[in-house]
Design an enzyme around this catalytic site. Structure first.
Site: not given
Length: 627
Positions: A345, A448
Site C-alpha cells: 500500500e 484480497e
C-alpha cells in the site's frame, strides 16, 4: 476377437468460434501508456460523443463555469479543444448525454496541459444520482496522455461530462473522446469470450489401434488435476488445529495467502525477537496439501501497521531494522512462496518514504531481490479497481508508482496486486482500470477480494469475480475470507460450522465453472473426440472392448504458450510443442502390449495456433510408462 493396443493422437486447435447467440460489439481492451505527440483515434469512433475529434469546431461542446473554450489546430493538422482562463477546478467544457440505467459505459480520450508541471485530471459525469468519477489522467505538457474509465448510472436520464483539476492555472486540452455504451448481454458476452479464448483451448483427441486405424466408440474420461488459473482464499492460524476448517479449505483451494501471520508485526512483536513458529506451521501445512502461498507482506507503508517499537526509531535505526526484516523473512521463505508483496500500500501511505527518502520503496525491492531473485515481487494496493473516486491509487497513479520504482534503480520482476475490498462494484470501471494497468505488461493478480456486508453482498461478489476472471490480463484471484470464530475481516464464506453462506456458494459455483468434473466422451467414426478444455493438467482414461488392457491412461497439460516457452522446450521429447502456426511432429515410443516388449514408433502431430500440450503417456494396468 482381436485385442488392440490403442494410441492417442492429439490435436490442440485454436478456438475460432464460440457459438455465442449475442451479436455483441467487440470490447476494446487496449490502452496506451505512452505520452504521444499525436493522440490515437477515438475508441469506437467516439461512440455516442458528438464531434469527438473536433473536426466540426465546438459543435456538441459547451462552456462549463467561467472559462474560455476554443478549437485549436496543431502544426500537423490535429484538431482539439482547449479550456483556458479557468476560474475554478471544474471550469472548462462539457457535453450532455442521455445515459441508461441498465448499460455499461466505457469512457476514453486524450488530455494535455500547457504548463511544464504535470496535472491530475479527473473525468467526471454529473448524473441523475450525483457526481460520478469515470477516469483519471496524469496530464503532461508537450504530449498527449490517454485516459480510460467507466461508469454505471443508478437512474436513466441526462448526464454532463466534464474535466476537473485543482490547478486552475493550467489550460486543459482534450481530444478524441469516446463514450461507448454496452448492454448487459454484450458485457456478459465479453466475459464469456475471454473465458473461451484465454482460459481454454479446443482439443481434439483421436484414438487409433496398433495399426493406426481409427477406433470408434472408445470412451474417453478426462479427469482434471491442478487448474491453470489460480483461484484461492486467504487463511489464518485458526486453521492449524481445526479439522473442519482444514477439510473445507483444502477440498476447494490450491492457492492461499496468510491474513497476518507473515507480517512484520506478527513475527517481530518485540525488537530483535523474531518468531516464525506460527507462519512455519502454516507453511508446512500448505506444503503438505500442495497449496501455493503468496508472501504477504514484507513491509507495510501504513504507519498504523508497524510493530509498536518501530515508529520511535530514528531514520538510521529504521533503515537497519527494515533491512534486517527484509533479509530475514525473504531468506526464511525463499522458494516457498510464489510472490512477495514487498512494500504494501505504498500509493496511499508513505511511512518509509517520510523517514528514509523518496526512493525507499525502490531500495527495499532491490534488497528483496538480492535475497530472492526468482520470486516475482509485487506491489499491492486498494481502491485501484474498487473506488473510482480515490485518485491516490488510480490506475494512472499505479503506473506512475511502477515508473518511480524503476527510476529508483530496481530493474527486476514486478507484479501488480489489486486488493479488491469492495462496497458497491462499478463493473465498467473495474474492467477499464485493469485495461489501463495491463499496458504495463506485468502479471496482475486480485489479491484480497471481499465485499462489504449488505443485502446484495453475494450478488456483488458474483459480479466482481466474473468480471476479473473474464479479463484476459488477470492471472490469479484470492478471496480475503480467512475464518475466525468472531467473524471475518469483511466477508465470510461459511458459518462457524463450515457450512457455506451465500457468498461461499457463489465462490464454489464459479470455482467449479472454471474446471471440468466427470467429463466423458465417445470417439466418432473417425476415432475423434473433440472438446474445449480449461488450461491445466488432465488424465485421459480410454476404454474400449477390444483393448488388451482394461484402460489406457494419458496425462496431458493444456496451456497457452509463448514463443519463449516454445523455444526453451523444442528439444524436450517428453513435450509435444504446438507453436504458433507450426505443425511439429514428435516421435513418441509406445509399448505394444498386444505382443512383446518390442517398441512401435507412432508419429503424433499437434496442429495449433498459440497453444502447447505436455504429454506423459502411461500404459494402463501393466504400468508401462513412456517418458
Amino acid at each position: 476377437m482381436k485385442r488392440e493396443c490403442v494410441v492417442l493422437v492429439l490435436c490442440c486447435l485454436l478456438l475460432i468460434s464460440i457459438g455465442l447467440e449475442v451479436h455483441a460489439l467487440d470490447y476494446d481492451y487496449s490502452f496506451s501508456a505512452e505520452c504521444l505527440k499525436k493522440p490515437l483515434k477515438p475508441q469506437y469512433n467516439g461512440g455516442i460523443v458528438t464531434n469527438p475529434e473536433f473536426n466540426d469546431g465546438l459543435n456538441g461542446w459547451a462552456v462549463l463555469g467561467v472559462a474560455k473554450i476554443e478549437n485549436n489546430v496543431s502544426s500537423d493538422g490535429n484538431k482539439f479543444i482547449v479550456a483556458s482562463e479557468r476560474k475554478g477546478p471544474y471550469h472548462g467544457f462539457s457535453q450532455e448525454f442521455q445515459l441508461d440505467k441498465d448499460k455499461f459505459y466505457v469512457v476514453s480520450g486524450w488530455v494535455q496541459v500547457n504548463h511544464d508541471d504535470d496535472a491530475t485530471i479527473a473525468v467526471i459525469f454529473k448524473t441523475q444520482g450525483g457526481f460520478q468519477h469515470a477516469a483519471w489522467a496524469n496530464a503532461k505538457s508537450g504530449c498527449w496522455s490517454m485516459f480510460k474509465g467507466g461508469l454505471v448510472v443508478n437512474a436513466s436520464g441526462s448526464a454532463q461530462l466534464y474535466f476537473e483539476t485543482n490547478n486552475t492555472a493550467v489550460d486543459i486540452w482534450i481530444d478524441n473522446i469516446s463514450v461507448q455504451p454496452f448492454s448487459q448481454e454484450e458485457w456478459t458476452s465479453h466475459q464469456t469470450q475471454t473465458i473461451e479464448k484465454v482460459r481454454k483451448s479446443k482439443v481434439v483427441i483421436q484414438v487409433v489401434d496398433s495399426q493406426g486405424k481409427p477406433l470408434p466408440n472408445a470412451t474417453i474420461s478426462l479427469i482434471q488435476g491442478r487448474a491453470n488459473f489460480p483461484f484461492g482464499c486467504a487463511m489464518n492460524k485458526n486453521i492449524l488445529n481445526n479439522n473442519a476448517y482444514q477439510n473445507w479449505f483444502f477440498s476447494r483451494f490450491k492457492y492461499t495467502v496468510f491474513e497476518d501471520e507473515m507480517k512484520w508485526y506478527s513475527t517481530e512483536n518485540s525488537q530483535g525477537k523474531v518468531d516464525y513458529s506460527t507462519s512455519d506451521a502454516m507453511v508446512n501445512l500448505c506444503k503438505s496439501k500442495g497449496v501455493s502461498i503468496r508472501g504477504h507482506n514484507i513491509l507495510w507503508d501504513d504507519p498504523k501497521f508497524q510493530p509498536n517499537w518501530v515508529p520511535s526509531l530514528s531514520p538510521q535505526q529504521l533503515s537497519v531494522a527494515a533491512g534486517r526484516r527484509v533479509g530475514s523473512v525473504v531468506a526464511k521463505y525463499r522458494g516457498q512462496v510464489i510472490h512477495w508483496d514487498v512494500v504494501n500500500e505504498n500509493l496511499h501511505f508513505n511511512f518509509f518514504e517520510s523517514k528514509l527518502g523518496a526512493t525507499a520503496s525502490a531500495t527495499f525491492y532491490r534488497l528483496a531481490a538480492q535475497f530472492d531473485n526468482r520470486t516475482p515481487l509485487f506491489l499491492n494496493e486498494f481502491n485501484t479497481i474498487e473506488d473510482q473516486r480515490d485518485g491516490a491509487s488510480s490506475p494512472a497513479n499505479y503506473l506512475n508508482k511502477i515508473r518511480q520504482i524503476r527510476a529508483g534503480g530496481y530493474r527486476g520482476s514486478l507484479g501488480i496486486g489489486l486488493e479488491g475490498h469492495f462496497v458497491t462494484p462499478n463493473q465498467a470501471y473495474i474492467r477499464s482500470a485493469i485495461d489501463t494497468l495491463a499496458s504495463a505488461k506485468l502479471p496482475i493478480w486480485i489479491t484480497e477480494l471481499d465485499v462489504q456486508s449488505s443485502p446484495n453482498q453475494a450478488q456483488f461478489l458474483d459480479q466482481i469475480i466474473k468480471e476479473v476472471v473474464g479479463h484476459p490480463a488477470v492471472q490469479g484471484l484470492l478471496i480475503w475470507s480467512a475464518w475466525t470464530p468472531n467473524g471475518c475481516y469483511k466477508m465470510c464464506l461459511t458459518d462457524n460450522n463450515f457450512k457455506n453462506l451465500a457468498t461461499g456458494d457463489v465462490v464454489d459455483k464459479i470455482r467449479v465453472s472454471l474446471t471440468h468434473e466427470d467429463l466423458v466422451g465417445t470417439t466418432n467414426a473417425e476415432g475423434y473426440f473433440e472438446t474445449s478444455l480449461f488450461h491445466g493438467n488432465y488424465k485421459a482414461i480410454v476404454t474400449h472392448p477390444t483393448m488388451v488392457v482394461s484402460s489406457f491412461h494419458h496425462n496431458l497439460t493444456v496451456m497457452p504458450t509463448t514463443s519463449e516457452s516454445s523455444s526453451e522446450r523444442k528439444d524436450d521429447k517428453n513435450v509435444l510443442i504446438a507453436a504458433a502456426q507450426e505443425i511439429v511432429p514428435i516421435l513418441v515410443h509406445l509399448f505394444d502390449f498386444n505382443s512383446s516388449p518390442e517398441m512401435n514408433e507412432i508419429n503424433i502431430v499437434a496442429i495449433a495456433k498459440g497453444w502447447e500440450m505436455g504429454l506423459d503417456l502411461v500404459g494402463g494396468s501393466t504400468g508401462g510408462e513412456i517418458r
